[in-house]
Write a protein that holds these residues in place. Structure first.
Motif, PDB file in Angstrom:
ATOM      1  N   VAL A 163      48.248  25.328  22.123  1.00 23.53           N
ATOM      2  CA  VAL A 163      49.227  24.334  21.680  1.00 23.53           C
ATOM      3  C   VAL A 163      50.009  23.800  22.877  1.00 23.53           C
ATOM      4  N   GLU A 164      50.366  24.668  23.804  1.00 20.56           N
ATOM      5  CA  GLU A 164      51.056  24.223  25.015  1.00 20.56           C
ATOM      6  C   GLU A 164      50.226  23.193  25.762  1.00 20.56           C
ATOM      7  N   SER A 165      48.947  23.497  25.954  1.00 20.48           N
ATOM      8  CA  SER A 165      48.067  22.633  26.732  1.00 20.48           C
ATOM      9  C   SER A 165      47.811  21.303  26.047  1.00 20.48           C
ATOM     10  N   ARG A 166      47.549  21.328  24.758  1.00 23.37           N
ATOM     11  CA  ARG A 166      47.135  20.111  24.050  1.00 23.37           C
ATOM     12  C   ARG A 166      48.310  19.269  23.577  1.00 23.37           C
ATOM     13  N   PHE A 167      49.400  19.889  23.138  1.00 24.08           N
ATOM     14  CA  PHE A 167      50.516  19.131  22.575  1.00 24.08           C
ATOM     15  C   PHE A 167      51.769  19.161  23.453  1.00 24.08           C
ATOM     16  N   GLY A 168      51.797  20.033  24.445  1.00 25.93           N
ATOM     17  CA  GLY A 168      52.921  20.069  25.365  1.00 25.93           C
ATOM     18  C   GLY A 168      54.136  20.815  24.857  1.00 25.93           C
TER      19      GLY A 168
ATOM     20  N   CYS B  31      47.160  14.651  24.040  1.00 28.36           N
ATOM     21  CA  CYS B  31      46.979  13.943  22.779  1.00 28.36           C
ATOM     22  C   CYS B  31      47.624  12.568  22.871  1.00 28.36           C
ATOM     23  N   ASN B  32      47.587  11.823  21.776  1.00 33.02           N
ATOM     24  CA  ASN B  32      47.969  10.415  21.809  1.00 33.02           C
ATOM     25  C   ASN B  32      49.467  10.167  21.713  1.00 33.02           C
ATOM     26  N   LEU B  33      50.290  11.210  21.566  1.00 30.08           N
ATOM     27  CA  LEU B  33      51.740  11.071  21.591  1.00 30.08           C
ATOM     28  C   LEU B  33      52.325  12.080  22.566  1.00 30.08           C
ATOM     29  N   PRO B  34      53.376  11.713  23.298  1.00 28.81           N
ATOM     30  CA  PRO B  34      54.013  12.674  24.202  1.00 28.81           C
ATOM     31  C   PRO B  34      54.742  13.760  23.425  1.00 28.81           C
ATOM     32  N   ALA B  35      55.022  14.855  24.104  1.00 29.03           N
ATOM     33  CA  ALA B  35      55.606  16.018  23.437  1.00 29.03           C
ATOM     34  C   ALA B  35      56.963  15.708  22.823  1.00 29.03           C
ATOM     35  N   ASP B  36      57.806  14.920  23.509  1.00 29.17           N
ATOM     36  CA  ASP B  36      59.134  14.672  22.956  1.00 29.17           C
ATOM     37  C   ASP B  36      59.075  13.834  21.688  1.00 29.17           C
ATOM     38  N   ALA B  37      58.040  13.037  21.499  1.00 30.61           N
ATOM     39  CA  ALA B  37      57.896  12.262  20.267  1.00 30.61           C
ATOM     40  C   ALA B  37      57.372  13.123  19.128  1.00 30.61           C
TER      41      ALA B  37
ATOM     42  N   GLN C  27      36.618  24.840  21.761  1.00 31.20           N
ATOM     43  CA  GLN C  27      36.310  25.156  20.364  1.00 31.20           C
ATOM     44  C   GLN C  27      37.511  24.864  19.472  1.00 31.20           C
ATOM     45  N   LEU C  28      38.698  25.210  19.953  1.00 31.37           N
ATOM     46  CA  LEU C  28      39.911  24.965  19.171  1.00 31.37           C
ATOM     47  C   LEU C  28      40.191  23.474  19.030  1.00 31.37           C
ATOM     48  N   ASP C  29      39.844  22.689  20.048  1.00 30.65           N
ATOM     49  CA  ASP C  29      39.996  21.235  19.941  1.00 30.65           C
ATOM     50  C   ASP C  29      39.233  20.705  18.730  1.00 30.65           C
ATOM     51  N   LEU C  30      37.985  21.127  18.610  1.00 34.07           N
ATOM     52  CA  LEU C  30      37.153  20.645  17.516  1.00 34.07           C
ATOM     53  C   LEU C  30      37.600  21.246  16.187  1.00 34.07           C
TER      54      LEU C  30
ATOM     55  N   LEU D 118      59.590  13.144   9.635  1.00 37.24           N
ATOM     56  CA  LEU D 118      59.853  12.243   8.517  1.00 37.24           C
ATOM     57  C   LEU D 118      58.860  11.089   8.453  1.00 37.24           C
ATOM     58  N   GLY D 119      58.342  10.673   9.598  1.00 37.27           N
ATOM     59  CA  GLY D 119      57.382   9.570   9.628  1.00 37.27           C
ATOM     60  C   GLY D 119      56.220   9.893  10.530  1.00 37.27           C
ATOM     61  N   PRO D 120      55.370  10.848  10.148  1.00 42.57           N
ATOM     62  CA  PRO D 120      54.309  11.324  11.040  1.00 42.57           C
ATOM     63  C   PRO D 120      53.215  10.294  11.271  1.00 42.57           C
ATOM     64  N   GLN D 121      52.562  10.441  12.401  1.00 44.42           N
ATOM     65  CA  GLN D 121      51.381   9.667  12.737  1.00 44.42           C
ATOM     66  C   GLN D 121      50.234  10.638  12.991  1.00 44.42           C
ATOM     67  N   ALA D 122      49.021  10.142  12.899  1.00 48.86           N
ATOM     68  CA  ALA D 122      47.861  10.980  13.185  1.00 48.86           C
ATOM     69  C   ALA D 122      47.887  11.401  14.649  1.00 48.86           C
ATOM     70  N   LEU D 123      47.587  12.664  14.905  1.00 46.77           N
ATOM     71  CA  LEU D 123      47.502  13.179  16.268  1.00 46.77           C
ATOM     72  C   LEU D 123      46.032  13.376  16.623  1.00 46.77           C
ATOM     73  N   GLU D 124      45.627  12.807  17.744  1.00 42.56           N
ATOM     74  CA  GLU D 124      44.243  12.920  18.186  1.00 42.56           C
ATOM     75  C   GLU D 124      44.205  13.495  19.592  1.00 42.56           C
ATOM     76  N   LEU D 125      43.415  14.518  19.783  1.00 43.55           N
ATOM     77  CA  LEU D 125      43.246  15.116  21.099  1.00 43.55           C
ATOM     78  C   LEU D 125      42.280  14.270  21.922  1.00 43.55           C
ATOM     79  N   ASP D 126      42.564  14.181  23.203  1.00 44.57           N
ATOM     80  CA  ASP D 126      41.797  13.306  24.081  1.00 44.57           C
ATOM     81  C   ASP D 126      40.306  13.621  24.039  1.00 44.57           C
ATOM     82  N   GLY D 127      39.509  12.621  23.683  1.00 46.55           N
ATOM     83  CA  GLY D 127      38.061  12.697  23.804  1.00 46.55           C
ATOM     84  C   GLY D 127      37.324  13.459  22.727  1.00 46.55           C
ATOM     85  N   VAL D 128      38.020  14.106  21.802  1.00 49.69           N
ATOM     86  CA  VAL D 128      37.340  14.978  20.840  1.00 49.69           C
ATOM     87  C   VAL D 128      36.535  14.171  19.820  1.00 49.69           C
ATOM     88  N   LEU D 129      37.148  13.203  19.178  1.00 53.73           N
ATOM     89  CA  LEU D 129      36.451  12.445  18.136  1.00 53.73           C
ATOM     90  C   LEU D 129      35.279  11.633  18.679  1.00 53.73           C
TER      91      LEU D 129
END
Length: 320
Positions: free
Chosen positions: A168-173, A66-72, A211-214, A80-91
Motif C-alpha cells: 500500500v505504501e508503494s502503490r498508494f503512497g 496510481c492515478n491520484l496523489p496520496a494527499d488526494a 501479483q498484488l497489483d493484479l 465522500l466523492g470517490p474516483q476509480a483508482l488505477e495502478l500504473d500499467g496494470v489494466l
C-alpha cells in the motif's frame, strides 16, 4: 507515477464539495451497501476546509504508482466523492484477462479464470522455471497472493501483514502507522524493524508485489460486477483503548474524523466487529479502497465477511 505537485490537476475531487454541493447522500435499503456515503447523515454541515483534510506529510509519500496523489486519495473529500483508482500499467498489460472475464456471468467461473491466469502468468506452479531450486537455502516460491491473504486473515500483524502494508505504501503512497506497535517516524527503530521484516518477507518470492497489483485490479472489477451502481459499502470495525485510533476532529452527532492505518480489516457484520474491541465504528468505505475481501475467492479464503480496506482520513460514526 504521480507527484503531489500534480494535485491541482485533480481539483474537481475537491471542487465538487467546495461550491456547496450536497456531500451527504441517501443510502439504499440494503444495510451494508450504500449508493453513496451515509456516514455523515445527521452530522453538522461540513466546510470545504474540513473536506480537504488529509494525511499529514509525514504519513504519506510524495510519489505513488496510481492515478491520484496520496494527499488526494487519503482525503475526506475522496471518501465522500470517490474516483476509480488505477495502478500504473496494470489494466493495459492484462487487458485480455478482463475481456475474458466480461464473458463470464458466474462468480465461481470468474474466480477460477483469475486463479488460472495468475498461475500461468506468474508461473506459480513451476518454481524451476523461475530459477528457484528445491535445494535453495531459503525457498519462498510458495509465498503467493493467496498465502498473503490467508496470512492476513489469520494475523494481520504478521509477516504477511507487513508485506501488504508495504505494498500500500508503494502503490498508494500511504505510510504504515501501526504494525504490532505505532511506527512514529521514518528514522525510528520501529520503522527500521518494519522495513527489515518486509525485505525478509519479499526475498526470493515471485514478483509478489506485482501479483498484488493484479489482485487489486481484479477485486475492483469484481466489486463493480457484484455491486452495480454502488460507490460505498457500510463496514464495521472494533477498537479498544482511547488512543487506538487517531482522532482528527469531531463532526457532531456522534460522528468523528479519524486517521485509519494504511491497511485495516473491516467487517460487513456489526456483531462480528463487536468481538474485536470495546467500541465499534461504522464507516462508509469507497469500493475503490477495498484491496480484497473474504468472498472474493469462493471456497479459498476463510473469514467472516472481512474486507481489507486501504486507509486515509475517514468520517466514522461510533455505535457504542
Amino acid at each position: 507515477m504521480t507527484d503531489s505537485k500534480e494535485l491541482n490537476q485533480n481539483r474537481p475531487l475537491f471542487g465538487k464539495f467546495a461550491d456547496g454541493a450536497d456531500s451527504r447522500r441517501c443510502c439504499d435499503n440494503a444495510p451494508s451497501v450504500c449508493k453513496a456515503n451515509n456516514t455523515l447523515s445527521g452530522a453538522a454541515d461540513i466546510t470545504a476546509e474540513v473536506l480537504r483534510t488529509t494525511l499529514p506529510p509525514h504519513a504519506r509519500r510524495a510519489i505513488n504508482r496510481c492515478n491520484l496523489p496520496a494527499d488526494a486519495l487519503a482525503s475526506l473529500a475522496f471518501q465522500l466523492g470517490p474516483q476509480a483508482l488505477e495502478l500504473d500499467g496494470v489494466l493495459p498489460l492484462h487487458r485480455t484477462l478482463f475481456e475474458r472475464l466480461d464473458e463470464l456471468t458466474a462468480v465461481v467461473d470468474r474466480a477460477a479464470l483469475f486463479q488460472s491466469y495468475m498461475t500461468a502468468h506468474f508461473m506459480l506452479d513451476d518454481a524451476p522455471a523461475l530459477g528457484l531450486s528445491d535445494n535453495a537455502r531459503i525457498n519462498r516460491s510458495k509465498l503467493d497472493y493467496l498465502r498473503l491473504l490467508r496470512g492476513w486473515l489469520f494475523d494481520s500483524e504478521g509477516r504477511e501483514g507487513a508485506i501488504l502494508k508495504a505494498w500500500v505504501e508503494s502503490r498508494f503512497g500511504l505510510l504504515t502507522g501501526f504494525h504490532r506497535r505505532p511506527i512514529p517516524a521514518a528514522d525510528s527503530p520501529e520503522r527500521e524493524a518494519f522495513d527489515r521484516e518486509v525485505a525478509t518477507g519479499l526475498y526470493t518470492t515471485c514478483a509478489l508485489e506485482t501479483q498484488l497489483d493484479l489482485l487489486y485490479a481484479w477485486a475492483q472489477y469484481e466489486l463493480g460486477r457484484r455491486n452495480p451502481g454502488i460507490s460505498h459499502l457500510t463496514l464495521y470495525r472494533g477498537y479498544s483503548g482511547a488512543a487506538a485510533l487517531p482522532l482528527l476532529d469531531e463532526l457532531g452527532n456522534g460522528h468523528s474524523l479519524v486517521q485509519l492505518n494504511n491497511l485495516s480489516s473491516f467487517s460487513a457484520s456489526r456483531e462480528r466487529a463487536d468481538e474485536f474491541g470495546d467500541r465499534v465504528l461504522a464507516c462508509a468505505v469507497p469500493l475503490a479502497k477495498v484491496l480484497a475481501f473474504s468472498q472474493l475467492l469462493p471456497g479459498r479464503l476463510q473469514g467472516e465477511d472481512e474486507y481489507l480496506v486501504i486507509g486515509g482520513v475517514a468520517a466514522v460514526s461510533w455505535l457504542n
